[in-house]
Design a protein around this motif. Structure first.
Motif, PDB file in Angstrom:
ATOM      1  N   ILE A  54      92.371  16.058 -25.707  1.00 15.46           N
ATOM      2  CA  ILE A  54      90.925  15.887 -25.784  1.00 15.46           C
ATOM      3  C   ILE A  54      90.554  14.874 -24.705  1.00 15.46           C
ATOM      4  N   ILE A  55      89.480  15.141 -23.991  1.00 11.49           N
ATOM      5  CA  ILE A  55      89.051  14.262 -22.908  1.00 11.49           C
ATOM      6  C   ILE A  55      87.721  13.623 -23.277  1.00 11.49           C
ATOM      7  N   MET A  56      87.655  12.286 -23.154  1.00  9.78           N
ATOM      8  CA  MET A  56      86.433  11.540 -23.429  1.00  9.78           C
ATOM      9  C   MET A  56      85.965  10.878 -22.135  1.00  9.78           C
ATOM     10  N   THR A  57      84.747  11.182 -21.735  1.00  8.26           N
ATOM     11  CA  THR A  57      84.215  10.699 -20.467  1.00  8.26           C
ATOM     12  C   THR A  57      83.043   9.755 -20.709  1.00  8.26           C
ATOM     13  N   PRO A  58      83.089   8.542 -20.126  1.00  6.19           N
ATOM     14  CA  PRO A  58      81.951   7.627 -20.270  1.00  6.19           C
ATOM     15  C   PRO A  58      80.790   8.061 -19.376  1.00  6.19           C
ATOM     16  N   LEU A  59      79.565   7.932 -19.896  1.00  5.75           N
ATOM     17  CA  LEU A  59      78.368   8.292 -19.145  1.00  5.75           C
ATOM     18  C   LEU A  59      77.312   7.212 -19.308  1.00  5.75           C
ATOM     19  N   THR A  60      76.418   7.119 -18.333  1.00  2.00           N
ATOM     20  CA  THR A  60      75.270   6.220 -18.472  1.00  2.00           C
ATOM     21  C   THR A  60      74.244   6.913 -19.368  1.00  2.00           C
ATOM     22  N   THR A  61      73.175   6.231 -19.692  1.00  3.07           N
ATOM     23  CA  THR A  61      72.130   6.860 -20.507  1.00  3.07           C
ATOM     24  C   THR A  61      71.495   8.039 -19.773  1.00  3.07           C
ATOM     25  N   ALA A  62      71.577   8.048 -18.443  1.00  2.10           N
ATOM     26  CA  ALA A  62      71.041   9.160 -17.649  1.00  2.10           C
ATOM     27  C   ALA A  62      72.049  10.306 -17.512  1.00  2.10           C
TER      28      ALA A  62
END
Length: 152
Positions: free
Chosen positions: A112-120
């Motif tokens: 499983i891959i979890m990617t951090p993102l900004t609110t945008a």
């Protein structure tokens, strides 16, 4: 006159057939549910790294390189019964690999891959912070085994 009591043979056979059909439909759904419950442990194993990556983006002036967030567990031993390893990649992308356990069916050994993102929805940079996480299947992971919070 004798009144009949009880059920006829055909009535009993119909009831047994209905129960058989219901069991044939319910059993595969239940088996998928149990694998999905085990896969939630795989997602949970990445939560320590999610915290570490979020803190790094929030507080650090530069982001650590792949494998240096301090939350990885890639030693030869399994992390838990259903988790083989937790690794971090470029930009804080977390990969959690399921153990090779027969009870995980087709999800065994997949990730499983979890990617951090900004609110945008973009890749964050140092000092910007993580607004959300995108969780999805790695190579070969059947989406039906992912918890609902981790499906695209």
């Amino acid at each position: 006159m004798n009144a009949q009591k009880g059920f006829t043979l055909i009535e009993l056979m119909i009831v047994v057939a209905i129960i058989g059909i219901l069991a044939a439909v319910a059993l595969p759904a239940y088996q998928d549910y149990t694998v999905r419950a085990k896969m939630s442990e795989v997602v949970l194993a990445g939560s320590t790294c999610r915290t570490a990556v979020t803190e790094a983006y929030q507080a650090a002036s530069s982001i650590p390189t792949a494998g240096n967030f301090g939350c990885e567990s890639t030693s030869g031993t399994k992390v838990s019964k259903y988790v083989q390893s937790v690794t971090t990649g470029a930009n804080g992308v977390i990969t959690v690999t399921a153990a090779t356990d027969d009870s995980l069916k087709e999800a065994s050994g997949k990730s499983i891959i979890m990617t951090p993102l900004t609110t945008a929805g973009a890749t964050p940079s140092a000092g910007t912070g993580v607004g959300s996480w995108k969780c999805g299947p790695g190579t070969g992971m059947p989406p039906k085994y992912l918890p609902s919070s981790c499906r695209d």
